[in-house]
Design an enzyme around this catalytic site. Structure first.
Site, mmCIF file in Angstrom:
data_model
loop_
_atom_site.group_PDB
_atom_site.id
_atom_site.type_symbol
_atom_site.label_atom_id
_atom_site.label_comp_id
_atom_site.label_asym_id
_atom_site.label_seq_id
_atom_site.Cartn_x
_atom_site.Cartn_y
_atom_site.Cartn_z
ATOM 1 N N ASP A 1 -1.182 11.521 4.597
ATOM 2 C CA ASP A 1 -1.036 12.003 3.224
ATOM 3 C C ASP A 1 -2.349 12.597 2.747
ATOM 4 O OD1 ASP A 1 1.688 10.853 2.719
ATOM 5 O OD2 ASP A 1 0.608 8.965 3.018
ATOM 6 N N ASP B 1 -4.279 13.096 -0.823
ATOM 7 C CA ASP B 1 -4.333 12.790 -2.250
ATOM 8 C C ASP B 1 -5.449 13.592 -2.898
ATOM 9 O OD1 ASP B 1 -2.312 10.958 -1.841
ATOM 10 O OD2 ASP B 1 -3.675 9.262 -1.591
ATOM 11 N N ASP C 1 -12.480 0.570 -2.686
ATOM 12 C CA ASP C 1 -12.610 -0.678 -1.924
ATOM 13 C C ASP C 1 -13.727 -0.637 -0.890
ATOM 14 O OD1 ASP C 1 -11.278 1.189 -0.386
ATOM 15 O OD2 ASP C 1 -9.509 -0.040 -0.005
#
Length: 397
Positions: A68, A70, A144
């Site tokens: 994907d 983003d 993260d």
């Protein structure tokens, strides 16, 4: 190498980010999804900042094909929606925009978020706090791991790095943005991601991080079951699920995510790779790498098929369909199977036992026998005017 400067908290000018050119980062623009490039160009044409972010940039830099793409921008969700006719604003935990490029494909666009917005479960964090918009630097520093905090501009072909993530990728280092204990306490799902990223990227797992996960593994149970389930889905379609879960076993995380399978491994005294479940994971990885990943509705059947088949008392019961569903629901804790997941898993298990099984099928109705030569009863016509049964009486009134 270029640099991006900005004002410090004291008001002085300081270096904020490294900017790597195409010759330095080596990303081939032809490897980038054209639809993601179109979204970035459209946002930039409207004088917003926009970048491809996260896992897509990480995978491009290590030579993996991203699943994907983003995009992150300083445009707010409603501003994004006005730019794209096919855009749809979604999200309760924080607002995102899906820009549809076709009926089944979309590019996910998020607004830079403030670092004060904690990345924890939706139940514990007010929606307005998670929707606190911020700067690009704040957005980078709240992620993260450093390797997920890179920003790539396909227009200028530059890589923006606020957190020394590019050197971490070069030297195969897995590092959290904050102190690891603070980061994992804020969002325990990050422990699952740490195991996943190290296995997917073939990074050595830091011993200090491993010891911390062993001590904190149980805290995953405090996260929402939906988020843990989503991480399990990503592991199963990664093409390296056996390696990820083998590392999870060594870090005592597997027994928290899959207690039923962990108990089975303990009873059989087998390593994951030598078990039937491990062999099925290896087959699944081969199938994924060959380009035919397991469809998502079949995931729970894959995880619990063998365990359910071993429950002979359930399969011999008068109502096996209901009991198998209940077993899978219980055995899958702390995961969260949907009704469809349970139905698909149940049907697969019962078909393995009885190939003629059909979901929801009723037993055949009793056949009626008519004695030979016996007169058939004549149905009485209801409604309307008619004569009596003998045909000679008065009409019914």
């Amino acid at each position: 190498m270029l640099f991006r400067y900005g004002a410090s908290t004291s008001g002085s000018i300081e270096k904020k980010a490294h900017i790597y050119t195409r010759n330095e980062h080596g990303i081939d623009l032809r490897s980038v999804d054209p639809d993601a490039v179109w979204v970035v160009r459209r946002l930039r044409g409207a004088r917003f900042h926009a970048y491809i972010v996260g896992g897509a940039v990480r995978d491009l830099l290590v030579g993996r094909r991203p699943k994907d793409f983003d995009v992150a921008t300083d445009a707010h969700p409603l501003q994004i929606k006005r730019l794209f006719r096919s855009a749809r604003v979604i999200g309760r935990r924080f607002r995102l925009v899906h820009v549809y490029c076709s009926r089944e494909k979309y590019i996910e666009v998020s607004t830079f978020r403030s670092r004060v917005a904690p990345a924890t479960d939706a139940e514990a964090v007010p929606a307005d706090l998670n929707n606190a918009f911020g700067t690009m630097e704040e957005d980078a520093r709240r992620r993260d791991f450093t390797i997920n905090a890179l920003y790539y501009c396909p227009v200028e072909e530059q890589l923006i790095d606020y957190v020394d993530a590019f050197p971490d990728l070069r030297h195969r280092r897995l590092r959290t943005l904050d102190r690891a204990d603070t980061s994992f306490a804020e969002d325990p799902v990050r422990m699952i991601r740490a195991v996943k990223y190290a296995s997917l990227l073939d990074f050595p797992f830091p011993p200090a991080l491993g010891g911390l996960i062993k001590r904190m593994a149980e805290s995953v149970l405090s996260c929402s079951r939906e988020r843990v389930t989503e991480e399990v889905y990503k592991i199963l379609i990664s093409g390296k699920s056996e390696a990820v879960l083998d590392l999870a076993v060594r870090l005592r995380l597997f027994s928290v995510m899959f207690p039923a399978q962990a108990q089975e491994l303990k009873n059989s005294r087998q390593r994951l790779a030598d078990s039937a479940f491990g062999r099925r994971l290896a087959e699944l990885d081969g199938r994924t790498q060959a380009g035919s990943p397991l469809p998502r509705p079949e995931m729970f059947d894959f995880l619990f098929h063998d365990l359910a088949l071993a429950q002979e008392d359930i399969l011999r019961s008068p109502e096996p369909e209901f009991l198998v569903q209940q077993y899978v629901r219980t055995a899958s804790a702390p995961l969260f199977p949907s009704k469809k997941d349970l139905a698909v898993a149940t049907e697969s298990v019962l078909r393995a036992v009885n190939p003629h099984y059909r979901r929801g099928a009723r037993p055949p109705a009793r056949s009626r026998t008519v004695q030979e030569g016996a007169p058939r009863k004549r149905r009485r016509r209801r409604g309307g005017r008619g004569k009596g049964r003998s045909g000679t009486g008065p009409a019914a009134g």
